[in-house]
Design a protein around this motif. Structure first.
Motif, PDB file in Angstrom:
ATOM      1  N   ARG A 194     111.335   0.645  38.880  1.00  8.15           N
ATOM      2  CA  ARG A 194     110.372   0.188  37.876  1.00  8.15           C
ATOM      3  C   ARG A 194     110.233  -1.329  37.918  1.00  8.15           C
ATOM      4  NH1 ARG A 194     109.474  -0.626  32.082  1.00  8.15           N
ATOM      5  NH2 ARG A 194     107.435   0.319  31.657  1.00  8.15           N
ATOM      6  N   ALA A 195     111.341  -2.026  38.146  1.00  6.74           N
ATOM      7  CA  ALA A 195     111.274  -3.481  38.257  1.00  6.74           C
ATOM      8  C   ALA A 195     110.343  -3.888  39.401  1.00  6.74           C
ATOM      9  CB  ALA A 195     112.675  -4.051  38.489  1.00  6.74           C
ATOM     10  N   GLU A 196     110.483  -3.222  40.543  1.00  2.00           N
ATOM     11  CA  GLU A 196     109.630  -3.530  41.685  1.00  2.00           C
ATOM     12  C   GLU A 196     108.163  -3.264  41.369  1.00  2.00           C
ATOM     13  OE1 GLU A 196     109.082  -2.353  46.417  1.00  2.00           O
ATOM     14  OE2 GLU A 196     110.151  -1.006  45.057  1.00  2.00           O
ATOM     15  N   LYS A 197     107.872  -2.142  40.711  1.00  5.49           N
ATOM     16  CA  LYS A 197     106.489  -1.800  40.388  1.00  5.49           C
ATOM     17  C   LYS A 197     105.888  -2.794  39.400  1.00  5.49           C
ATOM     18  CE  LYS A 197     106.318   3.159  41.410  1.00  5.49           C
ATOM     19  NZ  LYS A 197     105.098   3.054  42.246  1.00  5.49           N
ATOM     20  N   LEU A 198     106.674  -3.200  38.394  1.00 10.09           N
ATOM     21  CA  LEU A 198     106.180  -4.181  37.431  1.00 10.09           C
ATOM     22  C   LEU A 198     105.857  -5.496  38.133  1.00 10.09           C
ATOM     23  CD1 LEU A 198     108.639  -3.538  34.454  1.00 10.09           C
ATOM     24  CD2 LEU A 198     106.167  -3.113  34.437  1.00 10.09           C
ATOM     25  N   GLN A 199     106.729  -5.918  39.037  1.00 15.66           N
ATOM     26  CA  GLN A 199     106.503  -7.158  39.771  1.00 15.66           C
ATOM     27  C   GLN A 199     105.266  -7.069  40.661  1.00 15.66           C
ATOM     28  OE1 GLN A 199     110.204  -7.895  41.777  1.00 15.66           O
ATOM     29  NE2 GLN A 199     111.352  -8.141  39.880  1.00 15.66           N
ATOM     30  N   LYS A 200     105.075  -5.931  41.308  1.00 14.56           N
ATOM     31  CA  LYS A 200     103.896  -5.750  42.158  1.00 14.56           C
ATOM     32  C   LYS A 200     102.614  -5.792  41.327  1.00 14.56           C
ATOM     33  CE  LYS A 200     105.800  -3.189  46.093  1.00 14.56           C
ATOM     34  NZ  LYS A 200     105.780  -1.899  46.827  1.00 14.56           N
ATOM     35  N   ARG A 201     102.658  -5.174  40.149  1.00 14.76           N
ATOM     36  CA  ARG A 201     101.479  -5.191  39.283  1.00 14.76           C
ATOM     37  C   ARG A 201     101.152  -6.630  38.870  1.00 14.76           C
ATOM     38  NH1 ARG A 201     100.119  -0.594  36.328  1.00 14.76           N
ATOM     39  NH2 ARG A 201     100.337   1.258  37.638  1.00 14.76           N
ATOM     40  N   ALA A 202     102.197  -7.383  38.497  1.00 15.75           N
ATOM     41  CA  ALA A 202     101.976  -8.773  38.098  1.00 15.75           C
ATOM     42  C   ALA A 202     101.437  -9.592  39.262  1.00 15.75           C
ATOM     43  CB  ALA A 202     103.281  -9.374  37.576  1.00 15.75           C
ATOM     44  N   ALA A 203     101.934  -9.290  40.461  1.00 17.80           N
ATOM     45  CA  ALA A 203     101.497 -10.038  41.647  1.00 17.80           C
ATOM     46  C   ALA A 203     100.017  -9.834  41.932  1.00 17.80           C
ATOM     47  CB  ALA A 203     102.337  -9.624  42.852  1.00 17.80           C
ATOM     48  N   ARG A 204      99.508  -8.650  41.590  1.00 18.47           N
ATOM     49  CA  ARG A 204      98.091  -8.367  41.860  1.00 18.47           C
ATOM     50  C   ARG A 204      97.153  -9.292  41.100  1.00 18.47           C
ATOM     51  NH1 ARG A 204      98.610  -1.935  41.056  1.00 18.47           N
ATOM     52  NH2 ARG A 204      99.931  -1.500  42.871  1.00 18.47           N
ATOM     53  N   VAL A 205      97.619  -9.811  39.962  1.00 14.41           N
ATOM     54  CA  VAL A 205      96.782 -10.736  39.184  1.00 14.41           C
ATOM     55  C   VAL A 205      97.271 -12.170  39.350  1.00 14.41           C
ATOM     56  CG1 VAL A 205      96.033  -8.991  37.538  1.00 14.41           C
ATOM     57  CG2 VAL A 205      98.151 -10.246  37.096  1.00 14.41           C
ATOM     58  N   GLY A 206      98.044 -12.422  40.416  1.00 14.60           N
ATOM     59  CA  GLY A 206      98.426 -13.783  40.777  1.00 14.60           C
ATOM     60  C   GLY A 206      99.731 -14.291  40.218  1.00 14.60           C
ATOM     61  N   PHE A 207     100.439 -13.488  39.389  1.00 15.77           N
ATOM     62  CA  PHE A 207     101.696 -13.956  38.811  1.00 15.77           C
ATOM     63  C   PHE A 207     102.843 -13.576  39.734  1.00 15.77           C
ATOM     64  CE2 PHE A 207     105.275 -13.776  35.723  1.00 15.77           C
ATOM     65  CZ  PHE A 207     105.187 -15.079  35.248  1.00 15.77           C
ATOM     66  N   ASP A 208     103.123 -14.476  40.687  1.00  9.87           N
ATOM     67  CA  ASP A 208     104.152 -14.182  41.683  1.00  9.87           C
ATOM     68  C   ASP A 208     104.579 -15.482  42.341  1.00  9.87           C
ATOM     69  OD1 ASP A 208     105.864 -12.604  43.141  1.00  9.87           O
ATOM     70  OD2 ASP A 208     104.347 -11.818  44.504  1.00  9.87           O
ATOM     71  N   TRP A 209     105.779 -15.474  42.927  1.00 10.31           N
ATOM     72  CA  TRP A 209     106.218 -16.627  43.686  1.00 10.31           C
ATOM     73  C   TRP A 209     105.375 -16.742  44.952  1.00 10.31           C
ATOM     74  CZ3 TRP A 209     109.527 -19.692  41.237  1.00 10.31           C
ATOM     75  CH2 TRP A 209     110.404 -19.141  40.289  1.00 10.31           C
ATOM     76  N   PRO A 210     105.003 -17.954  45.350  1.00 12.51           N
ATOM     77  CA  PRO A 210     104.196 -18.103  46.576  1.00 12.51           C
ATOM     78  C   PRO A 210     104.976 -17.752  47.840  1.00 12.51           C
ATOM     79  CG  PRO A 210     104.810 -20.254  45.689  1.00 12.51           C
ATOM     80  CD  PRO A 210     105.184 -19.239  44.654  1.00 12.51           C
ATOM     81  N   ASP A 211     106.321 -17.866  47.770  1.00 16.51           N
ATOM     82  CA  ASP A 211     107.148 -17.500  48.920  1.00 16.51           C
ATOM     83  C   ASP A 211     108.549 -17.164  48.406  1.00 16.51           C
ATOM     84  OD1 ASP A 211     108.895 -19.983  48.946  1.00 16.51           O
ATOM     85  OD2 ASP A 211     106.922 -20.906  49.237  1.00 16.51           O
ATOM     86  N   PRO A 212     109.411 -16.607  49.248  1.00 14.37           N
ATOM     87  CA  PRO A 212     110.737 -16.168  48.798  1.00 14.37           C
ATOM     88  C   PRO A 212     111.657 -17.282  48.306  1.00 14.37           C
ATOM     89  CG  PRO A 212     110.142 -15.077  50.853  1.00 14.37           C
ATOM     90  CD  PRO A 212     109.137 -16.161  50.631  1.00 14.37           C
ATOM     91  N   SER A 213     111.389 -18.529  48.687  1.00 11.78           N
ATOM     92  CA  SER A 213     112.298 -19.616  48.317  1.00 11.78           C
ATOM     93  C   SER A 213     112.395 -19.786  46.802  1.00 11.78           C
ATOM     94  CB  SER A 213     111.859 -20.929  48.969  1.00 11.78           C
ATOM     95  OG  SER A 213     110.573 -21.329  48.504  1.00 11.78           O
ATOM     96  N   GLY A 214     111.279 -19.656  46.118  1.00 14.52           N
ATOM     97  CA  GLY A 214     111.300 -19.758  44.660  1.00 14.52           C
ATOM     98  C   GLY A 214     112.108 -18.642  44.034  1.00 14.52           C
ATOM     99  N   ALA A 215     111.966 -17.453  44.580  1.00 18.03           N
ATOM    100  CA  ALA A 215     112.723 -16.310  44.075  1.00 18.03           C
ATOM    101  C   ALA A 215     114.211 -16.487  44.344  1.00 18.03           C
ATOM    102  CB  ALA A 215     112.218 -15.017  44.713  1.00 18.03           C
ATOM    103  N   ALA A 216     114.550 -17.073  45.494  1.00 22.82           N
ATOM    104  CA  ALA A 216     115.960 -17.310  45.833  1.00 22.82           C
ATOM    105  C   ALA A 216     116.581 -18.303  44.853  1.00 22.82           C
ATOM    106  CB  ALA A 216     116.075 -17.827  47.260  1.00 22.82           C
ATOM    107  N   GLU A 217     115.846 -19.348  44.504  1.00 17.88           N
ATOM    108  CA  GLU A 217     116.343 -20.318  43.533  1.00 17.88           C
ATOM    109  C   GLU A 217     116.541 -19.667  42.170  1.00 17.88           C
ATOM    110  OE1 GLU A 217     113.582 -23.521  43.505  1.00 17.88           O
ATOM    111  OE2 GLU A 217     113.983 -24.114  45.589  1.00 17.88           O
ATOM    112  N   LYS A 218     115.650 -18.738  41.821  1.00 19.18           N
ATOM    113  CA  LYS A 218     115.766 -18.040  40.545  1.00 19.18           C
ATOM    114  C   LYS A 218     117.021 -17.174  40.522  1.00 19.18           C
ATOM    115  CE  LYS A 218     114.243 -16.830  36.485  1.00 19.18           C
ATOM    116  NZ  LYS A 218     114.270 -17.796  35.363  1.00 19.18           N
ATOM    117  N   VAL A 219     117.337 -16.523  41.647  1.00 18.43           N
ATOM    118  CA  VAL A 219     118.564 -15.716  41.720  1.00 18.43           C
ATOM    119  C   VAL A 219     119.784 -16.603  41.490  1.00 18.43           C
ATOM    120  CG1 VAL A 219     120.053 -14.370  43.249  1.00 18.43           C
ATOM    121  CG2 VAL A 219     117.590 -13.927  43.207  1.00 18.43           C
ATOM    122  N   ALA A 220     119.823 -17.774  42.148  1.00 18.27           N
ATOM    123  CA  ALA A 220     120.946 -18.695  41.981  1.00 18.27           C
ATOM    124  C   ALA A 220     121.057 -19.156  40.535  1.00 18.27           C
ATOM    125  CB  ALA A 220     120.769 -19.896  42.911  1.00 18.27           C
TER     126      ALA A 220
END
Length: 261
Positions: free
Chosen positions: A146-172
Motif C-alpha cells: 500500500r505504501a508503494e501504491k500511495l507513493q506511485k499515485r502521488a508521483a503521478r501528480v508530480g509529488f515525488d523525488w526527482p531522483d533516488p538521492s533525495g529519498a536516500a537522504e530521507k532514509v538517513a
C-alpha cells in the motif's frame, strides 16, 4: 455446453449445496463476507507462492482454491439478493472491454498502454466520486504494497523525488529520528523509516515487495545453513553466544561466495 462451462456450473452447484439452509454444511452456512475475507487473502498469497516456486501443478490447485473464494462470496451475495457469480463475471468482462477500447472498440489512440490504462482508471474513479489522487488504494492491502501504491499515485501528480538521492537522504534522516524518538514517538518514527525505505527502493526501479521477498529468502536460506553447520559439528545453535553464531553466519556467506566463484 463446453467442458469448462460444465465445471463452472458444477462448482456453483456444489457451493449452493454447501450453503443450503436445511441440508448444507454447518460450517459453510455459518460464514459471511467478513469471516471468508481472510481466507481469500490467504489463497491469493498461496497462488503467488506457487508462482514463485514455479510449481505449476500446485498453481492449478491454488487457483482452484482462489476461485472457490470468488464463488463463495458471490453465493452469499446472491442469497442476500445483491448479485450472483454471473454478474461478477459480467462486471469484469465489461471492465476489460472498456479499458481496452483499442482492442474491443473503435479507438486508435496513440497513447502507450500504461498511459491509456491510467486515464481510463482515473475516469472510473471520478465516476465514483473519488477526487483525490490517492483515492481507491485499498486499506486492506499489505502495508508495504500500500505504501508503494500511495507513493506511485502521488508521483503521478508530480509529488515525488526527482531522483533516488533525495529519498536516500530521507532514509538517513528517518534513521536518526527513530534513534532519538521517545517511547511515545517510536511507532510513528519506525513507520516513517519504512515508508522512506519503500520510496528509495521504488525510485531505484524495484518493487519493494519483490525486494523484501528476496531478502527474506536469503536470510532463511543462510539461517538454515548456520543451523546445519552447528548440528554437523555437534553443537546446539541456540546455546551458542552471539559471536559464535556470527562466525557461522560469516562461514555460510563465505561458502556461498565460493560456490558462485
Amino acid at each position: 455446453m463446453t467442458q469448462h462451462h460444465h465445471q463452472i456450473d458444477r462448482l456453483l452447484g456444489i457451493m449452493a449445496r454447501l450453503r443450503d439452509p436445511v441440508s448444507g454444511c454447518e460450517w459453510d452456512r455459518a460464514q459471511d463476507f467478513s469471516t471468508i475475507a481472510p481466507y481469500t487473502i490467504e489463497e491469493a498469497y498461496e497462488v503467488a507462492d506457487a508462482i514463485a516456486r514455479e510449481d505449476l501443478a500446485d498453481l492449478r490447485g491454488e487457483l482452484g482454491d482462489l476461485l472457490l473464494q470468488v464463488v463463495f462470496h458471490a453465493r452469499m451475495a446472491e442469497e442476500l439478493g445483491h448479485f450472483a457469480f454471473g454478474d461478477v463475471a459480467a462486471a469484469i468482462s465489461d471492465k476489460l472491454e472498456a479499458r481496452h477500447p483499442h482492442i474491443f472498440g473503435d479507438e486508435t489512440s496513440g497513447d502507450a498502454q500504461t498511459e491509456r490504462w491510467e486515464k481510463l482508471k482515473a475516469k472510473e474513479r471520478a465516476s465514483k466520486g473519488e477526487t483525490s489522487a490517492v483515492d481507491g488504494v485499498a486499506i486492506s492491502l499489505p502495508a508495504l504494497m500500500r505504501a508503494e501504491k500511495l507513493q506511485k499515485r502521488a508521483a503521478r501528480v508530480g509529488f515525488d523525488w526527482p531522483d533516488p538521492s533525495g529519498a536516500a537522504e530521507k532514509v538517513a534522516e528517518e534513521v536518526v529520528e527513530l534513534a532519538e524518538a521517545s517511547d511515545a514517538e517510536r511507532l510513528e518514527e519506525a513507520g516513517d523509516l519504512l515508508f522512506a525505505a519503500v520510496n528509495l527502493v521504488r525510485l531505484n526501479g524495484i518493487a519493494p515487495e519483490d525486494a523484501l521477498r528476496v531478502a527474506n529468502a536469503k536470510f532463511e536460506r543462510r539461517f538454515r545453513a548456520m543451523e546445519a553447520f552447528a548440528t554437523k559439528e555437534g553443537r546446539d545453535f541456540a546455546a551458542l553466544s552471539l559471536g559464535e553464531q556470527e562466525a557461522y553466519w560469516q562461514a555460510v556467506k563465505a561458502s556461498e561466495r565460493a560456490e558462485t566463484a
